[in-house]
Design an enzyme around this catalytic site. Structure first.
Site: not given
Ligand code: ADP
Length: 399
Positions: A7, A14, A90, A179, A209, A211, A284, A333, A383
């Site tokens: 990605n 990544k 990706r 997404h 997330g 996004g 958070r 999540e 993903e």
């Protein structure tokens, strides 16, 4: 079969090497600051981190270092590069051409180039990444997996904007949605958890997330989604505004003298949860500020939940009923409070969360109350695994 998932961002890369025998991750990592001072590769094997700091002037050097790390005597996981059967890339934008993943050949590369105007920030680094891998692994098959592909099943009335139709014909201005790999993955996993055929389920998948987007999934197909021509539309996000009255843009430009670029940066980087709370783009931080009595942090969260809830209501109507709601990505999540706040007051739609079951993080589980008419799930997205599965399927069919 071992598959490398890549990605590529403009200055980052990544990767994961996945063993498809048991879908386990053999190694994964991140290269940051490609082409800028302080380039660094963080390579992880069995939870152990190996940090390699070395100048990397371009993506080819970065890919080379990743391959070297994968075959390294000390922290490598394969003997030889030839053990990598295929690379799954990706790719953000596949335009209208791709409704599924594809084997990358010359024609596909040309189509990706053609999509650059639609995704000027994302597609160029994706293309650079593919070319870099191609140069270093000329005989390894490559597959492209698009963020937009899953949404190509949307009916025309849901993707056409009420603008002059010629703009769609001439510039392809329409809703694409993003997404898609995540919405596809979690909807398939949810069907498995429900023990049902996906063809028999109406679902709303909430990818929340940094996004964020929501998708109405009917019989396993996307029929509507909250992101649009770009990933700026729909929900409020970490730093993105989501849907606003488009007239705010000319108003801002006329009143403040802001340029198009200024407004673009404002809407993409300074808005959303960060913009409203003034605290942070990270939920958070905003949750803890709200808990300490920060009114604007509380407002940002209330606004965020309100939007998600509005889309759930709208998509329940679009689907003519819903069997399952699915929460995924960082917030979906991990944040029990957010899930509870979003589902709160949706009892009239038959959506009722179980507070005990909701008290989980990062596990694939049902969290609906026994008397909920709609089943509610938390499903961690993956993903990379979806990309690897597609890559495997396509490569096996080449033979
Ligand atoms: P990206 O869109 O960058 O892939 P993620 O899906 O990783 O983002 O989501 C990142 C966001 O998830 C963070 O900004 C954070 O706000 C949120 N998040 C992660 N863990 C928690 C948590 N325990 N509680 C609340 N929010 C969380």
């Amino acid at each position: 079969m071992k598959i490398l998932v890549v990605n590529c961002g403009s200055s980052s890369l990544k990767y994961q090497l996945i063993n498809m025998e048991d879908e386990s991750v053999l190694a994964k990592g991140l290269v940051e600051r490609i082409g800028i001072e302080g380039s660094v590769l963080t390579h992880k094997v069995n939870g152990e981190k190996h940090v390699i700091e070395q100048p990397m002037e371009d993506h080819k050097v970065a890919v080379k270092l990743v391959l070297d790390a994968l075959v390294d005597k000390k922290y490598g996981v394969i003997e030889d590069m030839s053990e990598i059967s295929a690379v799954g890339h990706r790719v953000v934008h596949g335009g209208e051409k791709y409704a599924g993943s594809v084997f990358i050949d010359k024609d596909v590369m040309k189509a990706l180039e053609d999509c650059i105007p639609l995704a000027p920030l994302h597609n160029p680094p994706n293309i650079i990444g593919i070319n870099a891998c191609r140069e270093l692994m000329p005989d390894t098959p490559m597959v492209g997996v698009f963020d937009t592909a899953f949404h190509q099943t949307m009916p025309k009335y849901s993707y056409i904007y009420p603008l002059p139709y010629e703009l769609y014909e001439k510039y392809k201005i329409r809703k694409y949605g993003f997404h898609g790999t995540s919405h596809r993955f979690v909807s398939a996993e949810t069907a498995k958890l429900m023990g049902k055929n996906i063809e028999d389920i109406k679902m709303i998948t909430c990818h929340l997330g940094n996004g964020a987007s929501i998708c109405a999934v009917d019989k396993g197909k996307s029929v509507d989604t909250s992101m649009g021509f770009t990933p700026l539309a729909g929900l409020a996000m970490g730093t993105r505004c989501g849907d606003i009255d488009p007239a705010v843009i000319p108003f801002l430009m006329n009143t403040t003298g802001m340029s198009i670029k200024d407004v673009d940066v404002l809407m993409n980087k300074k808005s959303g949860i960060l913009g409203v709370s003034g605290v942070s783009s990270d939920f958070r931080d905003v949750e803890s500020a709200a808990n300490s009595g920060n009114e604007r942090a509380k407002l940002a969260l209330d606004l965020y939940y309100h939007r998600v809830k509005s889309f759930i209501g709208a998509y329940t109507a679009v689907l003519n009923g819903v069997d399952a709601i699915v929460f995924t990505a960082g917030l979906g999540e991990n944040s029990a409070t957010s899930r509870a706040a979003i589902c709160d007051g949706l009892g009239y739609l038959g959506i009722k969360i179980d507070p005990e079951k909701n008290n989980i993080r990062g596990e694939a589980l049902e969290i609906s109350a026994p008397d909920s008419k709609v089943r509610i799930f938390v499903v961690p997205t993956n993903e990379e695994l979806m990309i690897a599965r597609d890559t495997k399927d396509i490569v096996e069919n080449l033979k």
